[in-house]
Scaffold this motif. Structure first.
Motif, PDB file in Angstrom:
ATOM      1  N   LYS A   1       6.606 -11.339  -6.909  1.00  0.00           N
ATOM      2  CA  LYS A   1       5.227 -11.419  -7.404  1.00  0.00           C
ATOM      3  C   LYS A   1       4.406 -10.229  -6.914  1.00  0.00           C
ATOM      4  O   LYS A   1       3.676  -9.592  -7.686  1.00  0.00           O
ATOM      5  CB  LYS A   1       4.596 -12.725  -6.924  1.00  0.00           C
ATOM      6  CG  LYS A   1       3.149 -12.941  -7.355  1.00  0.00           C
ATOM      7  CD  LYS A   1       3.049 -13.412  -8.775  1.00  0.00           C
ATOM      8  CE  LYS A   1       1.615 -13.786  -9.133  1.00  0.00           C
ATOM      9  NZ  LYS A   1       1.506 -14.179 -10.546  1.00  0.00           N
TER      10      LYS A   1
ATOM     11  N   VAL B   1       5.474  -7.239  -5.603  1.00  0.00           N
ATOM     12  CA  VAL B   1       5.951  -5.902  -5.976  1.00  0.00           C
ATOM     13  C   VAL B   1       5.739  -5.616  -7.457  1.00  0.00           C
ATOM     14  O   VAL B   1       5.423  -4.487  -7.842  1.00  0.00           O
ATOM     15  CB  VAL B   1       7.429  -5.716  -5.552  1.00  0.00           C
ATOM     16  CG1 VAL B   1       8.386  -6.478  -6.430  1.00  0.00           C
ATOM     17  CG2 VAL B   1       7.804  -4.240  -5.518  1.00  0.00           C
ATOM     18  N   THR B   2       5.871  -6.642  -8.301  1.00  0.00           N
ATOM     19  CA  THR B   2       5.693  -6.377  -9.734  1.00  0.00           C
ATOM     20  C   THR B   2       4.218  -6.247 -10.100  1.00  0.00           C
ATOM     21  O   THR B   2       3.843  -5.374 -10.869  1.00  0.00           O
ATOM     22  CB  THR B   2       6.332  -7.475 -10.609  1.00  0.00           C
ATOM     23  OG1 THR B   2       5.789  -8.758 -10.263  1.00  0.00           O
ATOM     24  CG2 THR B   2       7.842  -7.494 -10.440  1.00  0.00           C
ATOM     25  N   THR B   3       3.392  -7.125  -9.556  1.00  0.00           N
ATOM     26  CA  THR B   3       1.975  -7.091  -9.935  1.00  0.00           C
ATOM     27  C   THR B   3       1.337  -5.783  -9.525  1.00  0.00           C
ATOM     28  O   THR B   3       0.562  -5.183 -10.282  1.00  0.00           O
ATOM     29  CB  THR B   3       1.226  -8.267  -9.289  1.00  0.00           C
ATOM     30  OG1 THR B   3       1.911  -9.482  -9.584  1.00  0.00           O
ATOM     31  CG2 THR B   3      -0.200  -8.357  -9.827  1.00  0.00           C
TER      32      THR B   3
ATOM     33  N   THR C   1       2.893  -2.833  -8.762  1.00  0.00           N
ATOM     34  CA  THR C   1       3.476  -1.697  -9.491  1.00  0.00           C
ATOM     35  C   THR C   1       2.907  -1.643 -10.909  1.00  0.00           C
ATOM     36  O   THR C   1       2.637  -0.566 -11.447  1.00  0.00           O
ATOM     37  CB  THR C   1       5.014  -1.818  -9.529  1.00  0.00           C
ATOM     38  OG1 THR C   1       5.512  -1.912  -8.189  1.00  0.00           O
ATOM     39  CG2 THR C   1       5.650  -0.617 -10.213  1.00  0.00           C
TER      40      THR C   1
ATOM     41  N   THR D   1      10.863  -4.114 -11.339  1.00  0.00           N
ATOM     42  CA  THR D   1       9.660  -3.278 -11.271  1.00  0.00           C
ATOM     43  C   THR D   1       9.655  -2.221 -12.365  1.00  0.00           C
ATOM     44  O   THR D   1       8.616  -1.969 -12.977  1.00  0.00           O
ATOM     45  CB  THR D   1       9.526  -2.586  -9.895  1.00  0.00           C
ATOM     46  OG1 THR D   1      10.689  -1.795  -9.619  1.00  0.00           O
ATOM     47  CG2 THR D   1       9.327  -3.604  -8.796  1.00  0.00           C
TER      48      THR D   1
ATOM     49  N   PHE E   1       0.466  -6.910 -15.274  1.00  0.00           N
ATOM     50  CA  PHE E   1       1.429  -7.977 -15.548  1.00  0.00           C
ATOM     51  C   PHE E   1       2.245  -8.246 -14.289  1.00  0.00           C
ATOM     52  O   PHE E   1       2.410  -7.348 -13.450  1.00  0.00           O
ATOM     53  CB  PHE E   1       2.402  -7.562 -16.664  1.00  0.00           C
ATOM     54  CG  PHE E   1       1.753  -7.365 -17.999  1.00  0.00           C
ATOM     55  CD1 PHE E   1       1.739  -8.375 -18.947  1.00  0.00           C
ATOM     56  CD2 PHE E   1       1.128  -6.155 -18.305  1.00  0.00           C
ATOM     57  CE1 PHE E   1       1.130  -8.182 -20.184  1.00  0.00           C
ATOM     58  CE2 PHE E   1       0.518  -5.955 -19.541  1.00  0.00           C
ATOM     59  CZ  PHE E   1       0.511  -6.973 -20.479  1.00  0.00           C
ATOM     60  N   ASP E   2       2.740  -9.466 -14.160  1.00  0.00           N
ATOM     61  CA  ASP E   2       3.760  -9.676 -13.138  1.00  0.00           C
ATOM     62  C   ASP E   2       5.097  -9.883 -13.829  1.00  0.00           C
ATOM     63  O   ASP E   2       5.154 -10.117 -15.043  1.00  0.00           O
ATOM     64  CB  ASP E   2       3.425 -10.846 -12.197  1.00  0.00           C
ATOM     65  CG  ASP E   2       3.478 -12.210 -12.854  1.00  0.00           C
ATOM     66  OD1 ASP E   2       4.426 -12.493 -13.612  1.00  0.00           O
ATOM     67  OD2 ASP E   2       2.576 -13.016 -12.588  1.00  0.00           O
TER      68      ASP E   2
END
Lengths: 293, 293, 293, 293
Positions: free
Chosen positions: C95, C97-99, C101, D98, D127-128
């Motif tokens: 959650k 690292v993706t949000t 990035t 990612t 976005f996640d």
């Protein structure tokens, strides 16, 4: 002195669930068993008593953990297959792998004197364990094929190696040198021509390893299902060879009555020991439940 | 029958390294020890022989794995602290946790008859293990404080509970009811007024648990460093109480000569058993190396 | 068509918590930025506009996620340090690292035309991200030292390389050959003797990278704390160089009123851009809160 | 200033491989899209332009990452299915999740003005992303059924809700109250009797979501395989509705020549957009390659 101010340290215990819907294989390996076999003068190339002790420990694990449907053992290692949908310990990895490795170890030490009555255990032996997760039936088949192929390769090598040493008067260094780079055919030929040994007549236990399987038993009559007969040298019923059996009535079908009462939906089962081929389809075709849910 | 076509299944063995630069604590817990203590008629509230057996198993683990600098035991559990920079098995989690849990189990079964000679072990007991990772000294201090506070809480409860049952003639149900909701002070008071027991005179082993510590020994003279004396009732040297010691000369400083030869840079060590406070600063201030690199 | 019979698939979403009590560093790297810089004709060896765009995106991430206390950028990468006790998204790794990035990427594309108004973005660029967990302050210091040392090494190489090509008339192949195996001193000397460039007069942005820091602001007067002055060429206030600042009043201290109201206990902060040394102690000694809880 | 003394910090980057032989699903969700839709005045209950923009971003991801064989989108989320044997980035979890979430985000921002030309993007949206691993085809079927069932449930609710508000003059609070506890049949009936809307005539895009599928194309003639025709209202060819198509010739079969040259063994593919049922067997029976290796 309330412990509550310290309890935050529990938050560092992180979850380690195993992916649902996958097959778990637990493989237990002897730790430094080269030394153990030296110290306790295990027979070479195979010590039947030590192998029977391994089988006994594996059987104890399967009796305690009914979600294990199959186990395969060779030398100082044993692999256990759980049914795919097992919810044992909520599939927590460390809990499963430690508890079962511990029980295996415990049974090994506990039963040592039964199988090696004249060889006191000199020090506490140990094992390591690991869980490998496989997504499908194909990989499970290939995993057990891998282990049984390994059994064959190792046993053929060890058989000719120790024949060279024990009967041929070679040093171990010479024996290794003689065998370096030889293929299976050459080893078989050498075994036959030099020592008069037909590899195929060696006990199936050594050639095929040990297969412990949770066989399904008819729930009404308590008789095992009619199965196509395996070749006689490859199938050994537990009763005939395991010294522990008479003392372990709880492994026999009689133990099923409790199970029957509590889990009516399940077929009755009992754990059988075979030394049969598990690379081909026959073994698996006869027991489709092993790889089912 | 080459095994090479099956070897791809090894790719499913995924890495499980533990974060570098952190403290690992391995905690081993008895599996179903309530039953084990019933079947083998352990003394209540504490069975000294069973506790000594636990200590023995823990000591065996520490002797084998020198990167463990401290262990704390109570009841059927033991916690082991590794030095922060340990590279044992490349910090692979499953390898560490299974091998050490296995060795602990093995030693427990192996040494059972030494501590409970008149009580044959009825079946193989097992343990589970888990590794918890802590980033800093503070959490390690708090972890061990948590376990020792737990020891106190449980022992006080069990002491008054079993006094009520064994000396007070209460049923276990009544005893639980009497104690429900009571605070420490009330329990202490009840112990004294009703049974004439001064809690503080109960053996330190029961009140404080067992502390196994890798004490640093002077590398030239093989004498332990001068340490400020612990209160006499809280410190028990191993020699005086462990029946196993005479048979285990390798645990004594004499074993250090090998270590000295191979690892000159390291101070000589020996494992000492204490039943002392580890919540306060004194224990840790005397042994700064426990929480160093 | 109730969806309930399919909801079991949610059980396959396994937890991925990051160990409490540790520092998280999120590092974002440009994906295939060699091509991006070619297609959009970035200036060599450094394109100030592209670097400012990176800084802008990083600042947007820090404005949105207040638990980031420090960020360091060079070339096409940016590293973000979270305060140790952050509970952002319950420390769920994917959650976080993706949000972040994603937000960085979004800001980069959104603000492209502000920094490169005459160079239309030809296609959507992307970044990867990773979280690395560090247990202690020492490793955090060393992590950022590693990145800034890398900035220096790369910038020195690129500066002399492009001088050889752009001013010296060498091909890129020749330039690489000339530099092969040279040490820092040789490169500095070559830069000075052949091109009259004193490396130390190159803008601090290129030599030191970008340091975005959440500076603590006095909660009563809204003025920044008196800090020992950094050398003037190494410290550039954001106001003077970032075109985006006027349009981003929410980054100025005025935005703090909301924060003040909702989180009284926290000091007011604002994000400042520096191009200063972060390898030595001075930067960190001035800001002890960066590595505190 | 050699960076080598700091490089040890790289050791803290731990591996995160995804289990081989499993299906990965990447699900990307809009972060705070309730606010985004408010600020940019998205049409209610569905904004076709915003949905087309989502489809465009998803298509860009599939064009870049050929191991994605299927994607399903609804509202502000998109799910991507990788072929089972993908070795993308060596199956490193953080790298995959990612990079792809970043590219999706980037394309969304990059293409915003093409789909909402009169609505400037006010701030960078994010976005996640998460990867969920499934062991078998069954769970993949059920995963996509779960998402499409969810699409239906949400769309039916939103359709009647916004009819009540926009045409029925109810407040949003009243509308929620009216719908509380109603089943599908009641909502359909209310839609028809009160507003004259036949739910089944609503565009398939809103009822079924968006299905992007890597269709296999004959490698000799570049024509799509003969497929049993889907019902016309459920199948929309990309050409007719995506404004981006003319500008994106690389998505058309012509792009296949490169692929043909480099990977002869693979069939040519092109990405097609459908709004069809994916819960039943027909969709999957027509495309067995989706769930194959």
């Amino acid at each position: 002195m309330a412990g509550s101010r310290y309890q935050y340290v529990k938050k560092f215990e992180l979850p380690d669930p195993i992916l649902p819907g996958t097959f778990m294989v637990l493989r237990i390996d002897g730790h430094a068993f080269h030394r153990l076999s030296e110290v306790h003068k295990f027979a070479k190339p195979n010590d039947e008593r030590a192998l029977q002790l391994m089988d006994h420990a594996a059987r104890d694990v399967m009796n305690e953990y009914k979600d294990i449907v199959l186990a395969f053992g060779e030398s100082d290692e044993y692999s256990f297959l759980f049914r795919k949908s097992t919810a044992l310990y909520n599939r927590r990895q460390a809990k499963i792998v430690t508890t079962l490795t511990s029980l295996f170890t415990s049974s090994y030490v506990f039963n040592w004197s039964r199988y090696l009555p004249d060889t006191p255990l000199e020090y506490p032996p140990s094992f390591d364990g690991r869980i490998v997760v496989y997504p499908s039936q194909k990989e499970i088949r290939d995993y057990f094929s891998w282990r049984q192929a390994d059994t064959h390769i190792n046993n053929l090598y060890n058989t000719i190696f120790w024949a060279l040493v024990q009967q041929g008067g070679e040093t171990t260094t010479q024996a290794h040198a003689i065998l370096r780079g030889t293929v299976s055919g050459t080893k078989n030929e050498m075994l036959h021509s030099r020592f008069g040994i037909n590899y195929n007549t060696i006990p199936a236990r050594y050639r095929k390893g040990s297969v412990l399987v949770q066989e399904r038993v008819c729930s009404l009559c308590s008789w095992i299902f009619e199965l196509p007969p395996a070749s006689s040298d490859d199938l050994a019923s537990t009763a005939g060879e395991t010294p522990g059996t008479p003392q372990q009535p709880e492994q026999a079908p009689s133990g099923s009555s409790k199970q029957k009462a509590s889990k009516k939906a399940h077929a009755l089962t009992r754990i059988e020991l075979h030394h049969c081929d598990i690379i081909g389809d026959e073994f698996w075709d006869q027991r489709p439940y092993l790889l089912a849910e």
